[in-house]
Design a protein around this motif. Structure first.
Motif, PDB file in Angstrom:
ATOM      1  N   LEU A 102       0.831  -1.209   0.000  1.00 56.00           N
ATOM      2  CA  LEU A 102       0.000   0.000   0.000  1.00 56.00           C
ATOM      3  C   LEU A 102       0.864   1.258   0.000  1.00 56.00           C
ATOM      4  CD1 LEU A 102      -2.683  -1.345   2.425  1.00 56.00           C
ATOM      5  CD2 LEU A 102      -3.085  -0.684   0.056  1.00 56.00           C
ATOM      6  N   ALA A 103       1.973   1.228   0.719  1.00 57.29           N
ATOM      7  CA  ALA A 103       2.899   2.367   0.685  1.00 57.29           C
ATOM      8  C   ALA A 103       3.477   2.530  -0.718  1.00 57.29           C
ATOM      9  CB  ALA A 103       4.009   2.189   1.713  1.00 57.29           C
ATOM     10  N   GLY A 104       3.698   1.413  -1.409  1.00 55.10           N
ATOM     11  CA  GLY A 104       4.176   1.475  -2.787  1.00 55.10           C
ATOM     12  C   GLY A 104       3.146   2.097  -3.711  1.00 55.10           C
ATOM     13  N   LEU A 105       1.871   1.762  -3.521  1.00 50.93           N
ATOM     14  CA  LEU A 105       0.816   2.401  -4.308  1.00 50.93           C
ATOM     15  C   LEU A 105       0.784   3.897  -4.037  1.00 50.93           C
ATOM     16  CD1 LEU A 105      -2.151  -0.134  -4.029  1.00 50.93           C
ATOM     17  CD2 LEU A 105      -0.822   0.437  -6.076  1.00 50.93           C
ATOM     18  N   ARG A 106       0.945   4.259  -2.780  1.00 48.09           N
ATOM     19  CA  ARG A 106       0.947   5.679  -2.431  1.00 48.09           C
ATOM     20  C   ARG A 106       2.111   6.404  -3.112  1.00 48.09           C
ATOM     21  NH1 ARG A 106       2.146   8.553   3.399  1.00 48.09           N
ATOM     22  NH2 ARG A 106       1.130  10.529   2.888  1.00 48.09           N
ATOM     23  N   ARG A 107       3.304   5.832  -3.042  1.00 47.39           N
ATOM     24  CA  ARG A 107       4.470   6.466  -3.677  1.00 47.39           C
ATOM     25  C   ARG A 107       4.235   6.660  -5.170  1.00 47.39           C
ATOM     26  NH1 ARG A 107       7.141   3.123  -0.140  1.00 47.39           N
ATOM     27  NH2 ARG A 107       7.456   1.516  -1.722  1.00 47.39           N
ATOM     28  N   LEU A 108       3.673   5.657  -5.797  1.00 50.56           N
ATOM     29  CA  LEU A 108       3.391   5.731  -7.224  1.00 50.56           C
ATOM     30  C   LEU A 108       2.358   6.815  -7.527  1.00 50.56           C
ATOM     31  CD1 LEU A 108       4.523   4.133  -9.574  1.00 50.56           C
ATOM     32  CD2 LEU A 108       2.657   2.515  -9.303  1.00 50.56           C
ATOM     33  N   CYS A 109       1.306   6.875  -6.739  1.00 52.37           N
ATOM     34  CA  CYS A 109       0.283   7.911  -6.920  1.00 52.37           C
ATOM     35  C   CYS A 109       0.880   9.302  -6.764  1.00 52.37           C
ATOM     36  CB  CYS A 109      -0.868   7.720  -5.934  1.00 52.37           C
ATOM     37  SG  CYS A 109      -1.931   6.306  -6.286  1.00 52.37           S
ATOM     38  N   ARG A 110       1.685   9.477  -5.741  1.00 57.82           N
ATOM     39  CA  ARG A 110       2.271  10.796  -5.489  1.00 57.82           C
ATOM     40  C   ARG A 110       3.255  11.183  -6.589  1.00 57.82           C
ATOM     41  NH1 ARG A 110       3.243  11.252   0.947  1.00 57.82           N
ATOM     42  NH2 ARG A 110       3.472  13.429   0.394  1.00 57.82           N
ATOM     43  N   ALA A 111       3.956  10.209  -7.152  1.00 56.01           N
ATOM     44  CA  ALA A 111       4.921  10.497  -8.214  1.00 56.01           C
ATOM     45  C   ALA A 111       4.231  10.815  -9.542  1.00 56.01           C
ATOM     46  CB  ALA A 111       5.864   9.307  -8.402  1.00 56.01           C
ATOM     47  N   GLU A 112       3.161  10.119  -9.845  1.00 56.45           N
ATOM     48  CA  GLU A 112       2.530  10.248 -11.162  1.00 56.45           C
ATOM     49  C   GLU A 112       1.383  11.254 -11.204  1.00 56.45           C
ATOM     50  OE1 GLU A 112       3.865   8.989 -13.755  1.00 56.45           O
ATOM     51  OE2 GLU A 112       5.267   7.648 -12.745  1.00 56.45           O
ATOM     52  N   LEU A 113       0.763  11.527 -10.077  1.00 55.35           N
ATOM     53  CA  LEU A 113      -0.419  12.393 -10.069  1.00 55.35           C
ATOM     54  C   LEU A 113      -0.071  13.805  -9.590  1.00 55.35           C
ATOM     55  CD1 LEU A 113      -3.021   9.830  -8.669  1.00 55.35           C
ATOM     56  CD2 LEU A 113      -2.608  10.457 -11.064  1.00 55.35           C
ATOM     57  N   ARG A 114       0.856  14.413 -10.267  1.00 57.58           N
ATOM     58  CA  ARG A 114       1.246  15.789  -9.918  1.00 57.58           C
ATOM     59  C   ARG A 114       0.057  16.723 -10.132  1.00 57.58           C
ATOM     60  NH1 ARG A 114       5.742  13.518 -12.260  1.00 57.58           N
ATOM     61  NH2 ARG A 114       7.573  13.482 -10.911  1.00 57.58           N
ATOM     62  N   GLY A 115      -0.143  17.614  -9.182  1.00 53.90           N
ATOM     63  CA  GLY A 115      -1.265  18.540  -9.259  1.00 53.90           C
ATOM     64  C   GLY A 115      -2.533  18.003  -8.622  1.00 53.90           C
ATOM     65  N   PHE A 116      -2.514  16.757  -8.176  1.00 55.99           N
ATOM     66  CA  PHE A 116      -3.652  16.166  -7.481  1.00 55.99           C
ATOM     67  C   PHE A 116      -3.462  16.381  -5.983  1.00 55.99           C
ATOM     68  CE2 PHE A 116      -4.020  14.205 -11.495  1.00 55.99           C
ATOM     69  CZ  PHE A 116      -5.224  13.522 -11.596  1.00 55.99           C
ATOM     70  N   ASP A 117      -4.556  16.402  -5.252  1.00 55.90           N
ATOM     71  CA  ASP A 117      -4.510  16.489  -3.797  1.00 55.90           C
ATOM     72  C   ASP A 117      -4.703  15.096  -3.213  1.00 55.90           C
ATOM     73  OD1 ASP A 117      -4.290  19.335  -3.644  1.00 55.90           O
ATOM     74  OD2 ASP A 117      -6.428  19.471  -4.105  1.00 55.90           O
ATOM     75  N   GLU A 118      -3.844  14.733  -2.263  1.00 57.89           N
ATOM     76  CA  GLU A 118      -3.994  13.472  -1.547  1.00 57.89           C
ATOM     77  C   GLU A 118      -4.920  13.733  -0.366  1.00 57.89           C
ATOM     78  OE1 GLU A 118      -0.781  10.297  -0.426  1.00 57.89           O
ATOM     79  OE2 GLU A 118      -0.826  11.822   1.150  1.00 57.89           O
ATOM     80  N   VAL A 119      -6.009  12.990  -0.288  1.00 57.80           N
ATOM     81  CA  VAL A 119      -7.014  13.181   0.764  1.00 57.80           C
ATOM     82  C   VAL A 119      -7.478  11.813   1.274  1.00 57.80           C
ATOM     83  CG1 VAL A 119      -7.841  15.344  -0.265  1.00 57.80           C
ATOM     84  CG2 VAL A 119      -8.976  13.203  -0.848  1.00 57.80           C
ATOM     85  N   MET A 120      -8.191  11.835   2.362  1.00 60.45           N
ATOM     86  CA  MET A 120      -8.918  10.658   2.815  1.00 60.45           C
ATOM     87  C   MET A 120     -10.373  10.876   2.408  1.00 60.45           C
ATOM     88  SD  MET A 120      -6.956   8.405   4.237  1.00 60.45           S
ATOM     89  CE  MET A 120      -8.149   7.361   5.079  1.00 60.45           C
ATOM     90  N   ALA A 121     -10.932   9.939   1.660  1.00 57.10           N
ATOM     91  CA  ALA A 121     -12.321  10.035   1.215  1.00 57.10           C
ATOM     92  C   ALA A 121     -12.952   8.655   1.350  1.00 57.10           C
ATOM     93  CB  ALA A 121     -12.391  10.515  -0.229  1.00 57.10           C
ATOM     94  N   TYR A 122     -14.123   8.593   1.943  1.00 56.41           N
ATOM     95  CA  TYR A 122     -14.812   7.322   2.145  1.00 56.41           C
ATOM     96  C   TYR A 122     -13.934   6.315   2.884  1.00 56.41           C
ATOM     97  CZ  TYR A 122     -17.832   9.523  -1.252  1.00 56.41           C
ATOM     98  OH  TYR A 122     -18.647  10.414  -1.892  1.00 56.41           O
ATOM     99  N   GLY A 123     -13.096   6.816   3.786  1.00 56.81           N
ATOM    100  CA  GLY A 123     -12.269   5.959   4.619  1.00 56.81           C
ATOM    101  C   GLY A 123     -11.074   5.348   3.916  1.00 56.81           C
ATOM    102  N   MET A 124     -10.650   5.943   2.806  1.00 55.97           N
ATOM    103  CA  MET A 124      -9.485   5.413   2.090  1.00 55.97           C
ATOM    104  C   MET A 124      -8.709   6.555   1.438  1.00 55.97           C
ATOM    105  SD  MET A 124     -11.330   3.627  -1.134  1.00 55.97           S
ATOM    106  CE  MET A 124     -12.822   4.360  -1.779  1.00 55.97           C
ATOM    107  N   PRO A 125      -7.431   6.317   1.129  1.00 54.71           N
ATOM    108  CA  PRO A 125      -6.652   7.334   0.433  1.00 54.71           C
ATOM    109  C   PRO A 125      -7.211   7.564  -0.968  1.00 54.71           C
ATOM    110  CG  PRO A 125      -5.218   5.707   1.467  1.00 54.71           C
ATOM    111  CD  PRO A 125      -6.614   5.171   1.533  1.00 54.71           C
ATOM    112  N   ALA A 126      -7.324   8.833  -1.335  1.00 56.52           N
ATOM    113  CA  ALA A 126      -7.847   9.191  -2.652  1.00 56.52           C
ATOM    114  C   ALA A 126      -7.040  10.354  -3.200  1.00 56.52           C
ATOM    115  CB  ALA A 126      -9.328   9.551  -2.557  1.00 56.52           C
ATOM    116  N   TYR A 127      -7.087  10.497  -4.509  1.00 56.07           N
ATOM    117  CA  TYR A 127      -6.339  11.550  -5.199  1.00 56.07           C
ATOM    118  C   TYR A 127      -7.323  12.332  -6.049  1.00 56.07           C
ATOM    119  CZ  TYR A 127      -2.598   9.089  -3.147  1.00 56.07           C
ATOM    120  OH  TYR A 127      -1.796   8.527  -2.196  1.00 56.07           O
ATOM    121  N   GLU A 128      -7.448  13.620  -5.696  1.00 50.16           N
ATOM    122  CA  GLU A 128      -8.437  14.493  -6.306  1.00 50.16           C
ATOM    123  C   GLU A 128      -7.784  15.527  -7.209  1.00 50.16           C
ATOM    124  OE1 GLU A 128     -10.428  16.425  -3.065  1.00 50.16           O
ATOM    125  OE2 GLU A 128     -11.711  14.688  -2.670  1.00 50.16           O
TER     126      GLU A 128
END
Length: 121
Positions: A24-50
Protein backbone atom coordinates in the motif's frame (compact mmCIF):
# COMPACT_ATOMS: atom_id res chain seq x y z
CA UNK A 1 -10.36 -3.10 7.35
CA UNK A 2 -12.82 -1.69 4.90
CA UNK A 3 -13.38 1.87 6.04
CA UNK A 4 -10.82 3.74 8.10
CA UNK A 5 -11.39 6.66 10.42
CA UNK A 6 -7.79 7.85 9.93
CA UNK A 7 -7.45 11.57 9.36
CA UNK A 8 -4.62 11.25 6.84
CA UNK A 9 -2.86 8.68 4.67
CA UNK A 10 0.00 8.23 7.15
CA UNK A 11 -2.57 7.25 9.77
CA UNK A 12 -4.29 4.95 7.31
CA UNK A 13 -1.08 3.12 6.49
CA UNK A 14 -0.32 2.72 10.19
CA UNK A 15 -3.66 0.89 10.62
CA UNK A 16 -3.41 -1.60 7.76
CA UNK A 17 -2.20 -5.15 8.37
CA UNK A 18 1.57 -5.30 8.40
CA UNK A 19 1.71 -7.82 5.57
CA UNK A 20 0.00 -5.28 3.27
CA UNK A 21 1.70 -2.10 4.45
CA UNK A 22 4.65 -2.15 2.03
CA UNK A 23 2.40 -2.79 -0.98
CA UNK A 24 0.00 0.00 0.00
CA UNK A 25 2.90 2.37 0.69
CA UNK A 26 4.18 1.47 -2.79
CA UNK A 27 0.82 2.40 -4.31
CA UNK A 28 0.95 5.68 -2.43
CA UNK A 29 4.47 6.47 -3.68
CA UNK A 30 3.39 5.73 -7.22
CA UNK A 31 0.28 7.91 -6.92
CA UNK A 32 2.27 10.80 -5.49
CA UNK A 33 4.92 10.50 -8.21
CA UNK A 34 2.53 10.25 -11.16
CA UNK A 35 -0.42 12.39 -10.07
CA UNK A 36 1.25 15.79 -9.92
CA UNK A 37 -1.27 18.54 -9.26
CA UNK A 38 -3.65 16.17 -7.48
CA UNK A 39 -4.51 16.49 -3.80
CA UNK A 40 -3.99 13.47 -1.55
CA UNK A 41 -7.01 13.18 0.76
CA UNK A 42 -8.92 10.66 2.81
CA UNK A 43 -12.32 10.04 1.21
CA UNK A 44 -14.81 7.32 2.14
CA UNK A 45 -12.27 5.96 4.62
CA UNK A 46 -9.49 5.41 2.09
CA UNK A 47 -6.65 7.33 0.43
CA UNK A 48 -7.85 9.19 -2.65
CA UNK A 49 -6.34 11.55 -5.20
CA UNK A 50 -8.44 14.49 -6.31
CA UNK A 51 -8.14 16.96 -9.14
CA UNK A 52 -10.35 20.03 -8.90
CA UNK A 53 -12.24 18.49 -5.98
CA UNK A 54 -13.13 15.21 -7.74
CA UNK A 55 -11.50 11.92 -6.72
CA UNK A 56 -10.13 10.13 -9.76
CA UNK A 57 -7.98 7.47 -8.04
CA UNK A 58 -8.15 5.70 -4.67
CA UNK A 59 -6.88 2.55 -3.02
CA UNK A 60 -7.85 0.51 0.00
CA UNK A 61 -7.07 -2.56 2.04
CA UNK A 62 -10.24 -4.63 1.96
CA UNK A 63 -10.91 -7.82 3.89
CA UNK A 64 -10.02 -10.20 1.04
CA UNK A 65 -7.91 -8.03 -1.27
CA UNK A 66 -6.28 -4.70 -2.04
CA UNK A 67 -8.46 -2.43 -4.16
CA UNK A 68 -7.27 0.12 -6.69
CA UNK A 69 -10.11 2.43 -7.72
CA UNK A 70 -10.01 3.98 -11.17
CA UNK A 71 -12.94 6.37 -11.37
CA UNK A 72 -12.39 7.45 -14.97
CA UNK A 73 -14.36 5.48 -17.54
CA UNK A 74 -12.31 6.87 -20.42
CA UNK A 75 -9.09 5.51 -18.92
CA UNK A 76 -10.68 2.12 -18.22
CA UNK A 77 -11.85 1.95 -21.84
CA UNK A 78 -8.39 2.91 -23.14
CA UNK A 79 -6.89 0.02 -21.13
CA UNK A 80 -9.64 -2.48 -21.88
CA UNK A 81 -7.24 -5.05 -23.36
CA UNK A 82 -4.75 -4.86 -20.50
CA UNK A 83 -7.53 -5.07 -17.93
CA UNK A 84 -9.26 -8.02 -19.61
CA UNK A 85 -9.22 -11.14 -17.47
CA UNK A 86 -8.29 -9.26 -14.31
CA UNK A 87 -10.39 -9.30 -11.15
CA UNK A 88 -12.23 -6.04 -11.71
CA UNK A 89 -15.55 -4.48 -10.81
CA UNK A 90 -16.94 -1.40 -12.55
CA UNK A 91 -14.11 0.81 -11.33
CA UNK A 92 -12.22 -1.37 -8.88
CA UNK A 93 -9.18 -3.45 -9.75
CA UNK A 94 -8.67 -6.12 -7.08
CA UNK A 95 -5.39 -7.74 -6.09
CA UNK A 96 -5.90 -10.79 -3.87
CA UNK A 97 -2.32 -10.76 -2.58
CA UNK A 98 0.05 -7.81 -2.16
CA UNK A 99 2.70 -9.53 -4.27
CA UNK A 100 0.23 -9.75 -7.18
CA UNK A 101 -0.05 -5.98 -7.62
CA UNK A 102 0.98 -5.12 -11.18
CA UNK A 103 2.80 -1.86 -10.45
CA UNK A 104 3.63 -1.37 -14.15
CA UNK A 105 -0.06 -1.48 -15.06
CA UNK A 106 -0.95 0.82 -12.15
CA UNK A 107 1.76 3.29 -13.24
CA UNK A 108 0.37 3.34 -16.77
CA UNK A 109 -3.18 3.86 -15.48
CA UNK A 110 -1.98 6.73 -13.29
CA UNK A 111 -0.11 8.36 -16.17
CA UNK A 112 -3.17 8.14 -18.40
CA UNK A 113 -5.32 9.62 -15.64
CA UNK A 114 -2.90 12.48 -15.04
CA UNK A 115 -2.47 13.26 -18.76
CA UNK A 116 -5.82 15.06 -19.08
CA UNK A 117 -8.95 15.73 -17.06
CA UNK A 118 -11.92 13.50 -17.71
CA UNK A 119 -15.35 12.63 -16.46
CA UNK A 120 -15.50 10.80 -13.14
CA UNK A 121 -18.23 8.16 -12.88
Amino acid sequence: MVRSSAEDVDGYLAEVPEERRDALAGLRRLCRAELRGFDEVMAYGMPAYERDGAAEIAFASQKQYISFYLMRGDVREAFEERLAGRDMGKGCLRFRKPEHIDFDLVRDLLRATAAAPGTVC
